[in-house]
Design a protein around this motif. Sequence first.
Motif, short mmCIF file in Angstrom:
data_model
loop_
_atom_site.label_atom_id
_atom_site.label_comp_id
_atom_site.label_asym_id
_atom_site.label_seq_id
_atom_site.Cartn_x
_atom_site.Cartn_y
_atom_site.Cartn_z
N GLN A 130 38.61 51.99 -65.08
CA GLN A 130 37.18 51.76 -65.41
C GLN A 130 36.75 51.15 -66.59
O GLN A 130 37.58 51.38 -67.81
N SER A 138 30.51 63.40 -63.32
CA SER A 138 31.48 62.58 -63.83
C SER A 138 32.70 63.24 -64.45
O SER A 138 33.82 63.00 -63.82
N LYS A 139 32.55 64.75 -64.95
CA LYS A 139 33.63 65.22 -65.31
C LYS A 139 34.34 65.83 -64.06
O LYS A 139 35.47 66.03 -63.95
N VAL A 167 43.46 57.91 -64.00
CA VAL A 167 42.25 57.18 -64.45
C VAL A 167 42.27 56.72 -65.55
O VAL A 167 42.62 57.36 -66.63
N HIS A 219 33.73 56.62 -69.05
CA HIS A 219 34.23 57.68 -67.96
C HIS A 219 33.68 56.98 -66.56
O HIS A 219 32.98 56.11 -66.53
N VAL A 220 34.39 57.65 -65.56
CA VAL A 220 34.00 57.17 -64.14
C VAL A 220 32.55 57.83 -63.88
O VAL A 220 32.01 58.41 -64.32
N THR A 238 40.48 54.59 -68.62
CA THR A 238 39.01 54.26 -68.63
C THR A 238 39.13 53.15 -70.14
O THR A 238 40.15 52.89 -70.62
N GLU A 262 36.63 63.39 -62.38
CA GLU A 262 37.88 63.06 -63.19
C GLU A 262 38.74 64.51 -63.22
O GLU A 262 39.90 64.06 -62.86
N GLU A 263 38.11 65.60 -63.07
CA GLU A 263 39.26 66.64 -62.97
C GLU A 263 39.65 66.87 -61.56
O GLU A 263 40.99 67.08 -61.26
#
Length: 73
Positions: free
Chosen positions: A24, A38-39, A52, A28-29, A54, A42-43
């Motif tokens: 990415q 987004s969080k 991931v 963040h994604v 970044t 990612e989790e």
Amino acid sequence: MLNEDLALRYPRILRNEVSVHIVQSRSHVLNTYDEALSKYAEERFARSHIDVLTNARVSRVEKDKVSPVTKAE
């Protein structure tokens, strides 16, 4: 797809033989969506053993690897 479809479509491949990496370019994604989403993503990726990376971009794609270059370089 990894946990449900992989075994059906490719029965000779074991899940632990497959790795998924998301590169990415931002910090963040899903950066255009709410930060909570987004969080969560990612989790969820972490629980699914999806790596991931970044703040990076892909510099080269080869037959057996993808080479990222971080913005710091």
